[in-house]
Motif scaffolding. Structure first.
Motif, PDB file in Angstrom:
ATOM      1  N   PHE A   1       0.833  -1.189   0.000  1.00 27.27           N
ATOM      2  CA  PHE A   1       0.000   0.000   0.000  1.00 27.27           C
ATOM      3  C   PHE A   1       0.874   1.247   0.000  1.00 27.27           C
ATOM      4  N   ALA A   2       1.890   1.221   0.861  1.00 30.70           N
ATOM      5  CA  ALA A   2       2.781   2.370   0.953  1.00 30.70           C
ATOM      6  C   ALA A   2       3.447   2.653  -0.392  1.00 30.70           C
ATOM      7  N   ARG A   3       3.912   1.592  -1.033  1.00 25.13           N
ATOM      8  CA  ARG A   3       4.596   1.757  -2.316  1.00 25.13           C
ATOM      9  C   ARG A   3       3.635   2.313  -3.366  1.00 25.13           C
ATOM     10  N   ALA A   4       2.372   1.847  -3.292  1.00 27.88           N
ATOM     11  CA  ALA A   4       1.412   2.227  -4.325  1.00 27.88           C
ATOM     12  C   ALA A   4       0.978   3.682  -4.203  1.00 27.88           C
ATOM     13  N   VAL A   5       0.707   4.153  -3.010  1.00 23.55           N
ATOM     14  CA  VAL A   5       0.100   5.478  -2.927  1.00 23.55           C
ATOM     15  C   VAL A   5       0.818   6.497  -2.054  1.00 23.55           C
ATOM     16  N   ALA A   6       1.803   6.058  -1.247  1.00 27.21           N
ATOM     17  CA  ALA A   6       2.384   7.022  -0.314  1.00 27.21           C
ATOM     18  C   ALA A   6       3.267   8.029  -1.045  1.00 27.21           C
ATOM     19  N   ASP A   7       3.142   9.289  -0.662  1.00 21.69           N
ATOM     20  CA  ASP A   7       4.058  10.296  -1.170  1.00 21.69           C
ATOM     21  C   ASP A   7       5.342  10.263  -0.358  1.00 21.69           C
ATOM     22  N   GLU A   8       5.152   9.980   0.928  1.00 21.64           N
ATOM     23  CA  GLU A   8       6.315   9.861   1.792  1.00 21.64           C
ATOM     24  C   GLU A   8       6.062   8.791   2.834  1.00 21.64           C
ATOM     25  N   ILE A   9       7.149   8.172   3.271  1.00 22.93           N
ATOM     26  CA  ILE A   9       7.058   7.233   4.368  1.00 22.93           C
ATOM     27  C   ILE A   9       7.840   7.806   5.538  1.00 22.93           C
ATOM     28  N   ILE A  10       7.171   7.790   6.699  1.00 27.06           N
ATOM     29  CA  ILE A  10       7.833   8.293   7.903  1.00 27.06           C
ATOM     30  C   ILE A  10       8.213   7.087   8.753  1.00 27.06           C
ATOM     31  N   PHE A  11       9.504   6.931   9.006  1.00 26.91           N
ATOM     32  CA  PHE A  11       9.934   5.825   9.856  1.00 26.91           C
ATOM     33  C   PHE A  11      10.182   6.358  11.269  1.00 26.91           C
ATOM     34  N   MET A  12       9.361   5.862  12.223  1.00 20.18           N
ATOM     35  CA  MET A  12       9.478   6.316  13.612  1.00 20.18           C
ATOM     36  C   MET A  12      10.062   5.207  14.468  1.00 20.18           C
ATOM     37  N   GLU A  13      10.918   5.597  15.368  1.00 26.71           N
ATOM     38  CA  GLU A  13      11.412   4.620  16.335  1.00 26.71           C
ATOM     39  C   GLU A  13      11.817   5.360  17.606  1.00 26.71           C
ATOM     40  N   GLY A  14      11.455   4.777  18.751  1.00 28.47           N
ATOM     41  CA  GLY A  14      11.847   5.360  20.040  1.00 28.47           C
ATOM     42  C   GLY A  14      11.348   6.773  20.233  1.00 28.47           C
ATOM     43  N   GLY A  15      10.194   7.089  19.644  1.00 21.66           N
ATOM     44  CA  GLY A  15       9.594   8.391  19.898  1.00 21.66           C
ATOM     45  C   GLY A  15      10.105   9.521  19.015  1.00 21.66           C
ATOM     46  N   VAL A  16      10.966   9.184  18.066  1.00 24.28           N
ATOM     47  CA  VAL A  16      11.428  10.232  17.144  1.00 24.28           C
ATOM     48  C   VAL A  16      11.261   9.765  15.705  1.00 24.28           C
ATOM     49  N   ILE A  17      11.246  10.717  14.775  1.00 26.02           N
ATOM     50  CA  ILE A  17      11.230  10.363  13.361  1.00 26.02           C
ATOM     51  C   ILE A  17      12.674  10.098  12.933  1.00 26.02           C
ATOM     52  N   VAL A  18      12.943   8.869  12.535  1.00 26.07           N
ATOM     53  CA  VAL A  18      14.306   8.504  12.137  1.00 26.07           C
ATOM     54  C   VAL A  18      14.560   8.961  10.706  1.00 26.07           C
ATOM     55  N   GLU A  19      13.577   8.711   9.870  1.00 27.40           N
ATOM     56  CA  GLU A  19      13.761   9.072   8.459  1.00 27.40           C
ATOM     57  C   GLU A  19      12.414   9.362   7.830  1.00 27.40           C
ATOM     58  N   GLN A  20      12.388  10.301   6.926  1.00 30.98           N
ATOM     59  CA  GLN A  20      11.151  10.664   6.230  1.00 30.98           C
ATOM     60  C   GLN A  20      11.485  10.903   4.774  1.00 30.98           C
ATOM     61  N   ASP A  21      11.065   9.957   3.905  1.00 24.50           N
ATOM     62  CA  ASP A  21      11.459  10.055   2.501  1.00 24.50           C
ATOM     63  C   ASP A  21      10.393   9.443   1.608  1.00 24.50           C
ATOM     64  N   PRO A  22      10.427   9.729   0.321  1.00 22.73           N
ATOM     65  CA  PRO A  22       9.514   9.062  -0.617  1.00 22.73           C
ATOM     66  C   PRO A  22       9.791   7.560  -0.617  1.00 22.73           C
ATOM     67  N   PRO A  23       8.779   6.758  -0.990  1.00 25.02           N
ATOM     68  CA  PRO A  23       8.934   5.297  -0.952  1.00 25.02           C
ATOM     69  C   PRO A  23      10.160   4.792  -1.716  1.00 25.02           C
ATOM     70  N   GLN A  24      10.427   5.388  -2.895  1.00 28.11           N
ATOM     71  CA  GLN A  24      11.555   4.885  -3.681  1.00 28.11           C
ATOM     72  C   GLN A  24      12.846   4.939  -2.877  1.00 28.11           C
ATOM     73  N   VAL A  25      13.009   6.033  -2.165  1.00 24.18           N
ATOM     74  CA  VAL A  25      14.232   6.207  -1.380  1.00 24.18           C
ATOM     75  C   VAL A  25      14.241   5.230  -0.212  1.00 24.18           C
ATOM     76  N   ILE A  26      13.115   5.204   0.504  1.00 22.14           N
ATOM     77  CA  ILE A  26      13.038   4.338   1.683  1.00 22.14           C
ATOM     78  C   ILE A  26      13.279   2.879   1.300  1.00 22.14           C
ATOM     79  N   PHE A  27      12.622   2.444   0.224  1.00 21.22           N
ATOM     80  CA  PHE A  27      12.719   1.032  -0.145  1.00 21.22           C
ATOM     81  C   PHE A  27      14.045   0.693  -0.804  1.00 21.22           C
ATOM     82  N   ASN A  28      14.553   1.607  -1.636  1.00 20.13           N
ATOM     83  CA  ASN A  28      15.715   1.248  -2.437  1.00 20.13           C
ATOM     84  C   ASN A  28      17.049   1.647  -1.811  1.00 20.13           C
ATOM     85  N   ASN A  29      17.202   2.904  -1.384  1.00 18.20           N
ATOM     86  CA  ASN A  29      18.422   3.218  -0.652  1.00 18.20           C
ATOM     87  C   ASN A  29      18.164   4.171   0.494  1.00 18.20           C
TER      88      ASN A  29
END
Lengths: 224, 223, 261
Positions: C210-238
């Motif tokens: 679902f994220a790959r299909a429609v997300a403009d950005e994916i927010i990766f949260m861990e330990g109460g902070v946003i670790v990374e926030q990037d478009p799916p291509q970036v998150i999934f590929n590098n």
């Protein structure tokens, strides 16, 4: 008279009443419990006749006021030559009444034991009655404890009805005192405080015991 | 044959007593219900003080024998200048006691509702009161019904205690008849049967209502 | 399949989260979360359980109050708004456990907010409700009660209920994680259609397809902070962060390849 004076002049009478109330309650609940076991087992595992009899008994008792049951025992039995003292009549009325309610709680507790327990007991070669005696009842009784303590509290309060037929418990003593000093409200307030302390005290003790004995997931189901 | 004649002669009196018994039960349950709604809302949404007050109210009424409550009201209210006839005093006594039990039933039902529905109602922008009356109340009422059926039967049976204040309800009518006929067993058994018929039809009637109101597919837990 | 990623050019900000902190019993669950959502965007929040993803959504809808920080819906500050009910009407919330009103049938579940909160008349409310139920494919189930529906159907009703209020923003809190696997597809299908129709959506979900299909950005949260926030291509590929990569590897192992739907 101040409330304090009332307490001072009447506490001996009330204490006498208190013992009668406790005696009445405890005796009735305990005898009621043994009859309840018979009723519950007949209703659940008995043949058609046993089922019909115990079911009829339970329904009639639960469907009529305790006071009516008490009146039948106390005022009607002399007609057929049986004369009971107010206290005896009260105890009999209370344990007959309580047995019907306790039977239903017991039945609920037994039914809450999964049928797998019965199957398992039968599968190791037990008879049905062995299974009931050694597997089902020991578990059911523990689940029954919260309802039993509720029933005790219930009877503790309703034992006051025996005052109407003249058993010398707390309310009868209160009436005796009040009819001499005409301080009806204050005397009954004193009685109320005694009941409140009794009920609260017993509830707390029971709560403590239940917590000690608690099986996780225990269900309580009692009449209120 | 003599007994049959006595029974036939007693019927009008017993019916009169039955009507008083039903009046007592009806008004006590209604009074108890209204106070209970008030008490449970206070307990759920009130300030700390209000909560403690109602908790105490419940605790005291649940700890006292009905007979004591009746006597306190009957003998106590005249002290503050309110003189009640036995019937009204009985209704107040029975009703207040019942309110303590009814509010407990009601609060139990409310707390058994999944909390998520409240969040969902809030998420639509509903206020506390909108959520209470549109989401919580209708469901809590249904869940409470079986407990209420029970409580209504208890009140119906407890109306017999009004006897002790001198209300001429079923049991006292029976006692009057016995004073004339000297047939206690017969008359008290008939009284018992009338009470049984009343509690039986009450339970069946409310059981029917419960079934009617049941939410399809949704098993209401039995109390 | 991706929506145009530089649709940001319109730059109409719907949601602005600024440095939000939240603690429960002394444990800090959110440690300064900030991000922005533009109109029509879909963002997906992923991350291990217990990292405050749900808490964040609850804060946005004021079901939970923040300790510090600010949240804005367009120009209105949500976090200080007096009329929280007004704010909530403009934000739809879809719960993990559906939270349908058990005593109301499907139609009434969807209509209730319109009638009671928006004070619409019955007819108008019914029309809107039917339209939304049609959108989620349940127009033929309006007389059924929640307990008579499957999990997937329940969740679609819940989505319709939120949409009926005509919200500016939709929040999804793990909308498919309480569902049996075969029922997930029907809910994701509705969500994908919704995203394509231009709804602004913030979703906590581990459905990577679902994220790959429609997300403009994916927010990766861990330990109460946003670790990374990037478009799916970036998150999934590098992905830029090592933690992101590790977490995605774990997810793919758990949930299989990212091709649900």
């Amino acid at each position: 008279m101040t409330f304090f004076q009332i307490v001072q002049s009447s506490w001996r009478y009330m204490l006498d009443g208190l013992w009668i109330t406790l005696f009445l309650t405890l005796t009735s609940v305990v005898i009621g419990f043994f009859i309840a076991i018979l009723l519950a087992l007949s209703k659940m595992y008995g043949n058609k006749a046993l089922y019909a009899i115990s079911n009829f008994y339970i329904e009639i008792i639960r469907g009529t006021p305790l006071l009516v049951q008490l009146f039948i025992l106390y005022y009607s039995l002399p007609v057929i030559g049986i004369r009971l003292s107010p206290l005896t009549a009260s105890i009999i009325a209370f344990f007959l009444n309580s047995s019907a309610y306790q039977a239903e709680y017991l039945r609920g507790a037994i039914q809450s034991i999964s049928s797998g327990q019965m199957h398992a007991a039968l599968s190791i070669g037990m008879t049905k009655w062995q299974a009931i005696r050694f597997v089902i009842l020991p578990q059911a009784i523990r689940r029954f404890i919260p309802s039993w303590t509720n029933e005790f509290i219930y009877l503790l309060k309703y034992s006051s009805l025996s005052y109407i037929v003249g058993a010398p418990e707390i309310m009868a003593q209160a009436k005796f005192v009040a009819s001499r000093n005409f301080e009806f409200f204050k005397v009954y307030l004193f009685a109320a405080i005694i009941y409140f302390l009794l009920v609260t005290g017993f509830s707390e003790v029971f709560k403590y015991i239940e917590n000690r004995l608690k099986i996780p997931g225990t269900l309580s189901q009692a009449r209120e | 044959m003599e007994s049959l004649q006595i029974v036939i002669n007693s019927i009008p009196y017993l019916l009169k007593g039955t009507v008083v018994t039903l009046e007592l039960a009806f008004f006590s349950i209604v009074l108890g219900f209204m106070v209970a709604i008030f008490v449970s809302i206070g307990q759920l949404y009130g300030s700390k003080f209000v909560q403690t007050f109602f908790l105490l109210y419940e605790r005291i009424l649940r700890s006292l024998p009905e007979l004591v409550i009746l006597f306190l009201i009957f003998y106590g209210l005249p002290i503050i200048g309110i003189r009640l006839n036995p019937l009204v005093a009985s209704i107040i006594g029975l009703g207040l006691r019942s309110s303590a039990y009814q509010s407990q039933i009601f609060r139990g039902a409310i707390s058994s509702l999944p909390k998520g529905q409240v969040d969902a109602a809030y998420s639509l922008g509903m206020t506390k009161f909108q959520t209470f009356f549109n989401v919580i109340f209708p469901q809590a009422m249904r869940i409470s019904l079986s407990g209420w059926t029970n409580e209504a039967a208890v009140v119906l049976k407890d109306t017999s205690l009004a006897y002790s204040l001198g209300v001429i309800e079923l049991l006292r009518q029976g006692t009057y008849i016995i004073a004339v006929t000297n047939k206690p067993l017969l008359i008290y058994v008939i009284c018992g049967l009338i009470y049984f018929a009343l509690t039986f039809s009450l339970s069946k009637g409310l059981g029917y209502v419960e079934k009617k109101l049941a939410i399809p597919g949704y098993e209401v837990r039995r109390g | 399949m991706n929506k145009n990623n530089d649709s940001n050019s319109s730059n109409h900000v719907i949601l602005r989260v600024q440095n939000v902190h939240k603690s429960y019993n002394g444990v800090e669950v959110l440690k300064g979360i900030s991000f922005i959502m533009n109109k029509g965007e879909t963002k997906v929040i992923i991350g291990p359980s217990g990292t405050g993803k749900s808490t964040l959504l609850m804060c946005i809808n004021r079901l939970v109050e923040v300790d510090s920080g600010k949240i804005f819906l367009e120009d209105d500050e949500i976090t200080s708004a007096k009329n929280v009910h007004k704010i909530r009407q403009e934000i739809g919330f879809v719960f993990q456990h559906f939270n349908l009103f058990e005593h109301l049938n499907v139609l009434d579940n969807v209509r209730l907010g319109l009638i009671k909160v928006k004070k619409m008349n019955k007819e108008e409310a019914t029309n809107i409700a039917l339209k939304e139920l049609e959108r989620v494919g349940l127009k033929n189930k309006i007389d059924l009660y929640p307990a008579q529906l499957s999990g997937g159907q329940k969740q679609r009703v819940a989505i319709a209920r939120a949409l009926a209020m005509n919200p500016k923003l939709m929040l999804f809190d793990e909308p498919t994680s309480a569902l049996d696997p075969e029922l997930i597809g029907e809910v994701l299908g509705v969500m994908i259609e919704l995203a394509k129709s231009g709804m602004t959506m913030l979703c906590v979900t581990h459905e990577l397809g679902f994220a790959r299909a429609v997300a403009d950005e994916i927010i990766f949260m861990e330990g109460g902070v946003i670790v990374e926030q990037d478009p799916p291509q970036v998150i999934f590929n590098n992905p830029k962060k090592e933690r992101t990569k590790e977490f995605l590897n774990k997810l793919t192992k758990l949930y299989g390849k990212e091709e649900n739907q």
